[in-house]
Structures are given as C-alpha cells and as structure tokens.
Design an enzyme around this catalytic site. Sequence first.
Site, mmCIF file in Angstrom:
data_model
loop_
_atom_site.group_PDB
_atom_site.id
_atom_site.type_symbol
_atom_site.label_atom_id
_atom_site.label_comp_id
_atom_site.label_asym_id
_atom_site.label_seq_id
_atom_site.Cartn_x
_atom_site.Cartn_y
_atom_site.Cartn_z
ATOM 1 C CG HIS A 187 -1.701 2.031 -8.211
ATOM 2 N ND1 HIS A 187 -1.799 2.901 -7.157
ATOM 3 C CD2 HIS A 187 -2.951 1.581 -8.466
ATOM 4 C CE1 HIS A 187 -3.061 2.944 -6.772
ATOM 5 N NE2 HIS A 187 -3.782 2.168 -7.545
ATOM 6 C CG ASP B 51 -10.988 5.583 -8.246
ATOM 7 O OD1 ASP B 51 -11.299 4.533 -7.657
ATOM 8 O OD2 ASP B 51 -10.143 5.653 -9.155
ATOM 9 C CD GLN C 19 -8.918 -3.585 -7.503
ATOM 10 O OE1 GLN C 19 -9.984 -3.847 -8.064
ATOM 11 N NE2 GLN C 19 -8.687 -2.451 -6.862
ATOM 12 C CD GLU D 294 -3.390 5.102 -9.694
ATOM 13 O OE1 GLU D 294 -3.981 5.471 -8.643
ATOM 14 O OE2 GLU D 294 -3.836 4.199 -10.442
ATOM 15 N NE ARG E 75 -3.773 0.121 0.391
ATOM 16 C CZ ARG E 75 -4.473 -0.278 -0.677
ATOM 17 N NH1 ARG E 75 -4.364 0.357 -1.834
ATOM 18 N NH2 ARG E 75 -5.248 -1.335 -0.596
ATOM 19 N NE ARG F 123 -2.245 -5.115 -6.713
ATOM 20 C CZ ARG F 123 -3.146 -4.367 -6.074
ATOM 21 N NH1 ARG F 123 -2.844 -3.163 -5.635
ATOM 22 N NH2 ARG F 123 -4.363 -4.827 -5.889
HETATM 23 O O1 TA6 Z 1 -5.973 3.182 -9.264
HETATM 24 C C1 TA6 Z 1 -7.054 3.564 -8.493
HETATM 25 C C2 TA6 Z 1 -7.717 2.299 -7.969
HETATM 26 O O2 TA6 Z 1 -8.086 1.460 -8.992
HETATM 27 C C3 TA6 Z 1 -8.882 2.663 -7.050
HETATM 28 O O3 TA6 Z 1 -10.103 2.329 -7.631
HETATM 29 C C4 TA6 Z 1 -8.606 1.890 -5.775
HETATM 30 O O4 TA6 Z 1 -9.194 0.668 -5.774
HETATM 31 C C5 TA6 Z 1 -7.093 1.801 -5.821
HETATM 32 O O5 TA6 Z 1 -6.784 1.568 -7.152
HETATM 33 C C6 TA6 Z 1 -6.457 0.816 -4.897
HETATM 34 O O6 TA6 Z 1 -6.658 -0.476 -5.305
HETATM 35 P P1 TA6 Z 1 -6.090 -1.657 -4.363
HETATM 36 O O7 TA6 Z 1 -6.388 -2.929 -5.103
HETATM 37 O O8 TA6 Z 1 -4.628 -1.422 -4.203
HETATM 38 O O9 TA6 Z 1 -6.816 -1.552 -3.056
#
Ligand code: TA6
Length: 317
Positions: free
Chosen positions: A187, A232, A99, A292, A75, A104
């Site tokens: 990111h 966002d 996601q 990003e 994070r 990563r």
């Molecule tokens: O890049 C922005 C985003 O896609 C937001 O929608 C939010 O979810 C963020 O990334 C963080 O994502 P993560 O999977 O690291 O919690």
Amino acid sequence: MERSKKPANIPVSPTIPTPNVSISQDNSRVTASLPTGESVDILLYGATIISWKAKGKENLFLSSKAHLDGSKAVRGGIPLVFPVFGPPPAGHATTGLPQHGFARTSKWEYLGKSTSESSATPKSKGDASVKLDFGLSHTMLDNIPSEWKNYEFGITYSVTLNTDDIETSFAIRNTGKKDWEFQTLFHTYLAVDNISQVSVSGLEGVSYKDKTQGGKEVKGTSGPITIDGEVDRNYSQDPSKLVTIAEKNKPRYEIYRDLLSDLVVWNPWESKAKSMADFGPEDGYKKMICVETGSVLQWNTLEAGDTWEGGQRIKAL
Ligand code: TA6
C-alpha cells in the site's frame, strides 16, 4: 635475508564502502543506508517502510499525524496488506479481521541482512545494495478474530535498497494442512510535490472498479491518469506493463511488478483526508499519491505446503 628475495609489499586496498544497517535500541526500527547516501527506515510494527531516501529526496509520504508507536496502522510509507484487501466480506474466513488484514498491525521479526559491496573499483561507491528480511508467522499472532486463527503460515518480506530503486517482495508459505485464500498488496504512499501536476501512465484504456462509485466498473481513460478530486480505483493490468508516475510531464517514479497483476490508485483528496484523524497536514493530500501493487481483485488459493511469491521494484528518477 637478501633484500632482492624479499616478497613485494602487498598493497593494502582502502576499505570498500559498505552498506550500514542498525537496529534501534528498543528494537522497534531497522535503518539501512548505502555509502552513496540512499537510506530506508522500517518499523517492525507492520514491517512498515516509513522512509526511503534516494536521489537526494524522501520518496515516501508519511502523514504528520501517523501513529509510529504501534497503536494503529501507519498512515504513510508502505503498509503491508494481508490476508484481505479492504473490509473483509461477510461469511468468509477473513470475516472479523480488520480492514486490510493483520499484517500491517502485527509486530514482525527482523531476520537479518545480506549486502553486496560495491563491485566497482574501491574509488567508486557505485552500486552497493542491502537486502533486509522480515518474518511473520501464525505463531507470532494472538487472538486473531476470525477463521484465520486456524490457519498456519509463514511470510518472509524482503526489502532491497539499491542506489536508485527499492524492491519489496513477499514469499508467503502455507505451513499448515488446510488450504486457504488470501489477498495481498503493497500500500505504497509515494511523495509528490504537487498532486495537480501528477500523471500516471501505463494504465491507458484499462477499465477499473471505482470505489468512489461503490465499485462500479468504469471504462479506462485514453490518456494518463490525472488527479483533481478523490480517486480510489482498482485496476488489473499485465504485470509486465511498466507504470510511470510523472510530475510536470517529467517521470519521477517507475514501478516494475513481478507477478502482481493488480494496481490501486488512491488519493483521498480534501474532505476524506480531513475525515481521517491520522492524516496530516491538512493539505497533505496534495503531497501524496498511492500507487499500490498486489493481488487483490480475486482470492488467491494457497494449498497446504505451497509458497506464493510476488514483488515490486520502484525506481526513483
Ligand atoms: O487502497 C485504497 C484504500 O483501500 C482506500 O479505499 C482507503 O480506504 C485506503 O485504502 C486507506 O485505508 P485505511 O484502512 O488505511 O484507512
């Protein structure tokens, strides 16, 4: 030998300051620093840059509750998104992936460094730089929970530390016989002193997909972007356009892009930050802004044998 014929002493030049690169004992982290004090710290887990110091400051936000032990995506810093941005769509080759993909959360290989000594006179330590290369390939991954287990790829991720900027770039190769689609993004969590005094310029008038409104297309703002709540947004903007992050109207970062047409601006603000167990401290959302860069608003098809390249340079001011 007659004194007059003795060759003159060749002055021995003092050692030219060179970049320093070290790998941690447990081979989990690579650290590099320049003679002028700039430094970068990279976890092999996710090839995640977790610290970039330049201009006497830490320029990346790292959550105080970030997992740095490889148990979860980091994070903060600069996590790498590949081959899918966000939650994978259903009925797609990426369906089943986590996601933001597997880059990563995978252990990368450190491939080595290349440095350029200060070319100025030995006295000045002006412009040394160091380039670090990392690699990830399908052979290094196991139990990929998606169609992606049938794809072959090789990625070289290069991080170049210069005196007042950092460059991150990808060379993504399709080393197999099947074509495949991907999305990718850096990111980046930029550190700021107070989000309420931050503005982002270079996206004036550009419409965006607002993820806080279910991805609704929204008309761009006439002036610089300011943040006073959860943001966002996914923008698409000509890569030659400079994006500047300012604090109290004083430029703090400039972002230059190479073939990366998409930008995401994200700040979770208070309640979203509270909902993330690995986000800290509590008011940490006031100390960061994610700007990003990547190629995420469409799928990029990479044919068998082809290579895709893209990168960014972030200047600290
Ligand atoms: O890049 C922005 C985003 O896609 C937001 O929608 C939010 O979810 C963020 O990334 C963080 O994502 P993560 O999977 O690291 O919690």
